[in-house]
Design a protein around this motif. Structure first.
Motif, PDB file in Angstrom:
ATOM      1  N   GLY A  29       0.793  -1.214   0.000  1.00 39.44           N
ATOM      2  CA  GLY A  29       0.000   0.000   0.000  1.00 39.44           C
ATOM      3  C   GLY A  29       0.826   1.265   0.000  1.00 39.44           C
ATOM      4  N   MET A  30       2.039   1.206   0.542  1.00 37.57           N
ATOM      5  CA  MET A  30       2.862   2.405   0.642  1.00 37.57           C
ATOM      6  C   MET A  30       3.753   2.614  -0.573  1.00 37.57           C
ATOM      7  N   PHE A  50      10.104   3.295  -3.166  1.00 39.47           N
ATOM      8  CA  PHE A  50       9.410   4.445  -3.733  1.00 39.47           C
ATOM      9  C   PHE A  50       8.017   4.513  -3.120  1.00 39.47           C
ATOM     10  N   LEU A  51       7.663   5.683  -2.590  1.00 37.29           N
ATOM     11  CA  LEU A  51       6.345   5.847  -1.997  1.00 37.29           C
ATOM     12  C   LEU A  51       5.303   6.117  -3.075  1.00 37.29           C
ATOM     13  N   THR A  52       4.063   5.792  -2.777  1.00 43.56           N
ATOM     14  CA  THR A  52       3.001   5.907  -3.778  1.00 43.56           C
ATOM     15  C   THR A  52       2.677   7.359  -4.100  1.00 43.56           C
ATOM     16  N   LYS A  94       8.720  11.263  -7.340  1.00 41.71           N
ATOM     17  CA  LYS A  94       8.364  10.243  -6.353  1.00 41.71           C
ATOM     18  C   LYS A  94       9.374  10.244  -5.207  1.00 41.71           C
ATOM     19  N   PRO A  95       8.889  10.397  -3.971  1.00 37.73           N
ATOM     20  CA  PRO A  95       9.811  10.298  -2.834  1.00 37.73           C
ATOM     21  C   PRO A  95      10.303   8.857  -2.667  1.00 37.73           C
ATOM     22  N   PHE A  96      11.554   8.710  -2.252  1.00 39.88           N
ATOM     23  CA  PHE A  96      12.117   7.378  -2.015  1.00 39.88           C
ATOM     24  C   PHE A  96      13.045   7.442  -0.818  1.00 39.88           C
ATOM     25  N   ILE A 178       2.947   9.388   4.899  1.00 41.60           N
ATOM     26  CA  ILE A 178       1.863   9.023   3.984  1.00 41.60           C
ATOM     27  C   ILE A 178       0.552   9.637   4.469  1.00 41.60           C
ATOM     28  N   ASN A 179       0.340   9.574   5.765  1.00 41.97           N
ATOM     29  CA  ASN A 179      -0.853  10.161   6.359  1.00 41.97           C
ATOM     30  C   ASN A 179      -0.920  11.654   6.050  1.00 41.97           C
TER      31      ASN A 179
END
Length: 508
Positions: A29-30, A50-52, A94-96, A178-179
């Motif tokens: 999910g992340m 890599f974050l979504t 994209k943040p990683f 993410i929140n």
């Protein structure tokens, strides 16, 4: 993790002029996790996540950088939190973040499990959570970290030569980020995995470490039973909201009648699942106190030393091969070795084959005290610039403290290869103790076990050595291992100082 998957079409090439992406090894999910080579460190394997989410503004980038910095700082404090090295934003926005590459099993693949394994793994999870909840000190200010997504899929279990099984918690601090990107609020809003979320987390309320304790309670229930404490009619938000807020959890004895759990453990898990934060254990220390008492009762601690037979003149482990039982008292300290406190490895030629041994010289009183110590083994190997093996033996007692016995083996030396081969074949080695005082006689022989994971690694390292070209930079590799040795010492002692010890009494 799926190690055979290929890189997604939208992620290719060299990341941040440093990380060569190789293949997709996990997704959730992340975001997605890739295996990569760190070309600045000679191709060292790392994992890149890599974050979504993508960044919409500069403030989001700043908040991500802050969370990543806190997570990286936290990962340096605990052995049980995956180590984070780097972070950034790709050209696509994209943040990683970059973390150590760990080849282990997800905790979810080991559920359900027997009580001894449960106690060992849960205790390590708690140590990692406790470190995070206590916070990171940056410029004199303490920043506590709450995970917000504790679940079996975020716990990695790896074989370890010291602990047997080593726990690593993944994604610390990332759930908070993410929140934030979903709610444009760093403290409120829901994000997590519904079956493990605390009631206050579902509300989008301010949360603290007690929310992680609730998630831990769900996970402990599942680790023992293979089921969750609730089973709503659907997996939608509303059904789980109702379960977490209004429905009592199932009883462990109802879900798994065959389990014979100590009442103390059952009470602990149910306390963690209380709806109100104030009714749960208020910190991880309270949980660790219960786990420690349970481990003492069941004697499920670190490996205990082997008992020795008593003799007014010497002591030895009961499992010694016959040749050592009958002949060790006649062993003589080598003339080419100085009379001082030293340790060195040597092969023993016996009818059982070549047995690996450590010869050491210590004061007689020191030897007497160390008979009571637990014994631990650890091996570290590097191939570049020169194949070198660090062989660590630790004699440990809480009152006496550690006695470290390190040996550095040049693996291009054929005798050292035979020595390591002896370790893999027999599965143990012997500590042959001579007194510093005259007549420098052998008074004790200990036996130290090598587990199967260690033996497999040693075999692999021997094979790797044979495939390498000749090198003359042994000194450089030894220097690198000495630097690692200091870090390893602190990691081992961190674990031992927090772990209750069970010692089998021996005499000399």
């Amino acid at each position: 993790m799926n190690h055979s998957a290929f890189i997604s079409p939208h992620i290719t090439g060299l990341l941040a002029n440093r990380y060569q992406l190789k293949q997709l090894i996990g997704s959730g999910g992340m975001g997605e996790v890739f295996l990569a080579d760190d070309i600045l460190l000679g191709g060292t394997p790392v994992a890149v996540k890599f974050l979504t989410q993508t960044f919409c503004n500069e403030k989001m980038q700043q908040d991500f950088a802050r969370e990543a910095m806190l997570s990286a700082a936290l990962s340096q404090k605990s052995l049980h939190i995956v180590r984070a090295y780097d972070y950034g934003v790709s050209a696509e926005g994209k943040p990683f973040y970059v973390m150590e590459y760990l080849n282990g099993k997800s905790l979810k693949d080991l559920i359900p499990m027997p009580l001894p394994k449960f106690l060992t793994l849960t205790r390590q999870i708690c140590l990692g959570l406790q470190c995070a909840h206590q916070g990171i000190n940056i410029d004199g200010k303490i920043y506590p970290l709450v995970h917000r997504d504790i679940k079996p899929a975020n716990i990695l279990v790896m074989p370890d030569p010291i602990l047997g099984k080593l726990i690593k918690i993944l994604d610390f601090g990332i759930a908070k980020f993410i929140n934030y990107t979903n709610t444009v609020n760093t403290n409120r809003g829901f994000n997590g995995t519904l079956p493990y979320c605390s009631p206050e987390q579902l509300e989008g309320s301010e949360i603290d470490g007690r929310s992680d304790i609730y998630s831990l309670g769900v996970m402990m229930f599942e680790m023992l039973t293979g089921a969750k404490p609730w089973q709503p009619e659907t997996d939608f938000f509303g059904a789980w909201y109702k379960a977490h807020h209004f429905e009592a959890p199932k009883e462990i004895t109802t879900v798994s009648p065959q389990l014979k759990l100590p009442q103390q453990l059952n009470h602990l898990i149910m306390a963690c699942l209380e709806k109100k934060p104030g009714d749960r254990p208020q910190n991880i220390a309270e949980i660790l106190k219960v786990l420690d008492s349970l481990e003492k009762l069941s004697c499920q601690t670190l490996p205990t030393p082997l008992a020795s037979t008593y003799n007014p003149h010497f002591a030895m482990s009961a499992d010694l091969p016959p040749v050592l039982k009958t002949n060790f008292a006649t062993l003589i300290w080598p003339q080419n070795k100085p009379i001082q406190e030293i340790v060195f490895p040597q092969l023993l030629d016996t009818p059982q084959g070549n047995l690996a041994a450590l010869w050491l010289m210590l004061p007689k009183q020191e030897i007497k005290k160390r008979v009571l110590c637990q014994r631990y083994s650890h091996f570290v190997f590097i191939t570049s610039p020169h194949p070198m093996l660090l062989w660590i033996t630790l004699l440990y007692n809480q009152e006496l403290g550690p006695k470290w016995l390190p040996c550095y083996l040049d693996m291009q030396n054929t005798q050292n290869q035979e020595l390591v081969h002896g370790l893999t074949e027999y599965g143990r080695y012997f500590l042959i103790c001579f007194t510093l005082e005259a007549p420098h006689s052998c008074v004790t022989v200990f036996s130290s076990h090598i587990n199967n994971t260690q033996r497999q690694r040693l075999k692999l390292w021997i094979d790797q050595t044979k495939s390498l070209s000749h090198s003359d930079q042994a000194l450089m590799s030894k220097t690198l291992l000495k630097q690692q040795y200091k870090q390893i010492q602190s990691q081992i002692l961190e674990h031992l100082s927090a772990k209750p010890q069970v010692v089998v009494a021996n005499s000399i």
